[in-house]
Design a protein around this motif. Structure first.
Motif, mmCIF file in Angstrom:
data_model
loop_
_atom_site.group_PDB
_atom_site.id
_atom_site.type_symbol
_atom_site.label_atom_id
_atom_site.label_comp_id
_atom_site.label_asym_id
_atom_site.label_seq_id
_atom_site.Cartn_x
_atom_site.Cartn_y
_atom_site.Cartn_z
ATOM 1 N N SER A 7 -12.836 18.767 -13.692
ATOM 2 C CA SER A 7 -13.440 17.475 -13.931
ATOM 3 C C SER A 7 -12.044 16.558 -13.796
ATOM 4 N N LYS A 8 -11.067 17.139 -14.315
ATOM 5 C CA LYS A 8 -9.917 16.183 -14.152
ATOM 6 C C LYS A 8 -9.223 15.952 -12.793
ATOM 7 N N THR A 9 -9.523 16.897 -12.141
ATOM 8 C CA THR A 9 -8.975 16.796 -10.681
ATOM 9 C C THR A 9 -9.832 15.827 -9.931
ATOM 10 N N ALA A 10 -11.188 16.063 -10.008
ATOM 11 C CA ALA A 10 -12.057 15.077 -9.474
ATOM 12 C C ALA A 10 -11.791 13.630 -10.003
ATOM 13 N N ASN A 11 -11.618 13.584 -11.300
ATOM 14 C CA ASN A 11 -11.501 12.165 -11.852
ATOM 15 C C ASN A 11 -10.161 11.425 -11.162
ATOM 16 N N GLY A 12 -9.275 12.277 -11.010
ATOM 17 C CA GLY A 12 -8.019 11.935 -10.286
ATOM 18 C C GLY A 12 -7.990 11.311 -8.895
ATOM 19 N N TRP A 13 -8.921 12.295 -8.069
ATOM 20 C CA TRP A 13 -9.265 11.896 -6.854
ATOM 21 C C TRP A 13 -10.198 10.842 -6.706
ATOM 22 N N ARG A 14 -11.017 10.459 -7.681
ATOM 23 C CA ARG A 14 -11.971 9.113 -7.575
ATOM 24 C C ARG A 14 -10.977 7.998 -7.860
ATOM 25 N N ILE A 15 -10.202 8.202 -8.958
ATOM 26 C CA ILE A 15 -9.127 6.890 -9.411
ATOM 27 C C ILE A 15 -8.248 6.572 -8.100
ATOM 28 N N ALA A 16 -7.912 7.711 -7.338
ATOM 29 C CA ALA A 16 -7.157 7.423 -6.079
ATOM 30 C C ALA A 16 -7.843 6.826 -4.766
ATOM 31 N N GLY A 17 -9.060 7.373 -4.669
ATOM 32 C CA GLY A 17 -10.012 6.678 -3.754
ATOM 33 C C GLY A 17 -10.255 5.265 -4.101
ATOM 34 N N TRP A 18 -10.707 4.728 -5.346
ATOM 35 C CA TRP A 18 -11.105 3.642 -5.683
ATOM 36 C C TRP A 18 -9.901 2.694 -5.676
ATOM 37 N N GLY A 19 -8.877 3.220 -6.008
ATOM 38 C CA GLY A 19 -7.255 2.578 -6.012
ATOM 39 C C GLY A 19 -7.013 2.182 -4.708
ATOM 40 N N SER A 20 -7.207 3.033 -3.766
ATOM 41 C CA SER A 20 -6.947 2.675 -2.457
ATOM 42 C C SER A 20 -7.636 1.601 -1.662
ATOM 43 N N LEU A 21 -9.000 1.848 -2.038
ATOM 44 C CA LEU A 21 -9.676 0.578 -1.612
ATOM 45 C C LEU A 21 -9.252 -0.708 -2.038
ATOM 46 N N LEU A 22 -8.983 -0.804 -3.409
ATOM 47 C CA LEU A 22 -8.536 -2.067 -4.137
ATOM 48 C C LEU A 22 -7.298 -2.454 -3.292
ATOM 49 N N ALA A 23 -6.503 -1.561 -3.230
ATOM 50 C CA ALA A 23 -5.316 -1.821 -2.327
ATOM 51 C C ALA A 23 -5.444 -2.544 -1.116
ATOM 52 N N LEU A 24 -6.427 -1.829 -0.257
ATOM 53 C CA LEU A 24 -6.748 -2.617 0.963
ATOM 54 C C LEU A 24 -7.328 -3.705 1.039
ATOM 55 N N LEU A 25 -8.121 -3.884 -0.046
ATOM 56 C CA LEU A 25 -8.752 -5.363 -0.617
ATOM 57 C C LEU A 25 -7.345 -6.475 -0.716
ATOM 58 N N LEU A 26 -6.595 -6.001 -1.528
ATOM 59 C CA LEU A 26 -5.333 -6.877 -1.929
ATOM 60 C C LEU A 26 -4.327 -7.228 -0.806
ATOM 61 N N LEU A 27 -4.383 -6.486 0.300
ATOM 62 C CA LEU A 27 -3.491 -6.590 1.490
ATOM 63 C C LEU A 27 -3.596 -7.907 2.129
ATOM 64 N N PRO A 28 -4.734 -8.515 2.508
ATOM 65 C CA PRO A 28 -4.779 -9.777 3.043
ATOM 66 C C PRO A 28 -4.426 -10.874 2.083
ATOM 67 N N ALA A 29 -4.773 -10.684 0.830
ATOM 68 C CA ALA A 29 -3.970 -11.674 -0.339
ATOM 69 C C ALA A 29 -2.646 -11.515 -0.252
ATOM 70 N N LEU A 30 -2.049 -10.477 -0.123
ATOM 71 C CA LEU A 30 -0.402 -10.597 -0.096
ATOM 72 C C LEU A 30 -0.125 -10.841 1.117
ATOM 73 N N ALA A 31 -0.506 -10.736 2.323
ATOM 74 C CA ALA A 31 -0.267 -11.145 3.505
ATOM 75 C C ALA A 31 -0.605 -12.979 3.558
ATOM 76 N N MET A 32 -1.371 -13.431 3.172
ATOM 77 C CA MET A 32 -1.723 -14.790 2.831
ATOM 78 C C MET A 32 -0.356 -15.491 2.379
ATOM 79 N N GLN A 33 0.282 -14.750 1.243
ATOM 80 C CA GLN A 33 1.474 -15.463 0.528
ATOM 81 C C GLN A 33 2.675 -15.230 1.635
ATOM 82 N N LEU A 34 2.782 -14.393 2.470
ATOM 83 C CA LEU A 34 3.862 -14.182 3.399
ATOM 84 C C LEU A 34 3.801 -14.892 4.656
ATOM 85 N N THR A 35 2.409 -15.169 5.417
ATOM 86 C CA THR A 35 2.545 -15.556 6.458
ATOM 87 C C THR A 35 1.303 -16.387 6.602
#
Length: 178
Positions: A7-35
């Motif tokens: 269960s702990k391993t599965a929860n770790g993968w879930r957190i990593a997966g959703w965190g990765s998707l959130l990071a992908l969503l935030l990339l354009p916001a970061l890029a907007m600050q740079l260019t």
């Protein structure tokens, strides 16, 4: 292995997966600050959040309800194929800039999802849906040739999507045999 460890391993993968998707969503916001080249609207972020949420939900549901192995892989690949179809079509269009032809790709995904729901995601039905979607890639290419004379059809892109749908069909075929 104990259930608590699993269960702990599965929860770790879930957190990593959703965190990765959130990071992908935030990339354009970061890029907007740079260019100034990146200029997303609130609607762009909502659309991206819905697409990324869709792929996250597909992975969650597949991990929770599908049998481990090819069945789970087939469902996840189907989610990825649907995601890539919608994302690439919305970004630049799969076939040129003719919206009527590109609408066929959206329509195929929506109809495929509706039929999958109606068939309760059974492997045999999923196999046939994926086979139809693979053939549909080339059918849309033929439609494009007729509706857009002189326009080059991106057969390589259509082949990529067709092969992806064929891989999904194979996964569900293997799951059906298991």
């Amino acid at each position: 292995m104990t259930n608590a460890h699993t269960s702990k391993t599965a929860n770790g993968w879930r957190i990593a997966g959703w965190g990765s998707l959130l990071a992908l969503l935030l990339l354009p916001a970061l890029a907007m600050q740079l260019t100034p080249e990146v200029n997303w609207t609130a609607g762009d972020f909502v659309f991206a959040a819905l697409l990324l949420g869709f792929i996250g939900a597909v992975c969650e549901l597949a991990a929770r309800y599908a049998q481990a192995g090819t069945q789970r892989v087939g469902y996840i690949l189907a989610g990825v194929a649907a995601f890539l179809t919608v994302w690439s079509n919305a970004a630049v269009g799969i076939i040129g800039d003719d919206n009527s032809v590109n609408a066929l790709f959206f329509l195929m995904v929506v109809v495929g999802m509706a039929v999958a729901v109606a068939c309760r995601f059974r492997p045999r039905a999923m196999r046939w849906i994926a086979l139809c979607l693979a053939a549909g890639q080339y059918a849309a290419g033929v439609v494009a040739l007729n509706q857009m004379p002189g326009h080059a059809v991106e057969w390589g892109v259509l082949t990529f999507f067709a092969l992806l749908w064929l891989a999904i069909a194979w996964c569900h075929h293997r799951a059906e045999l298991a």
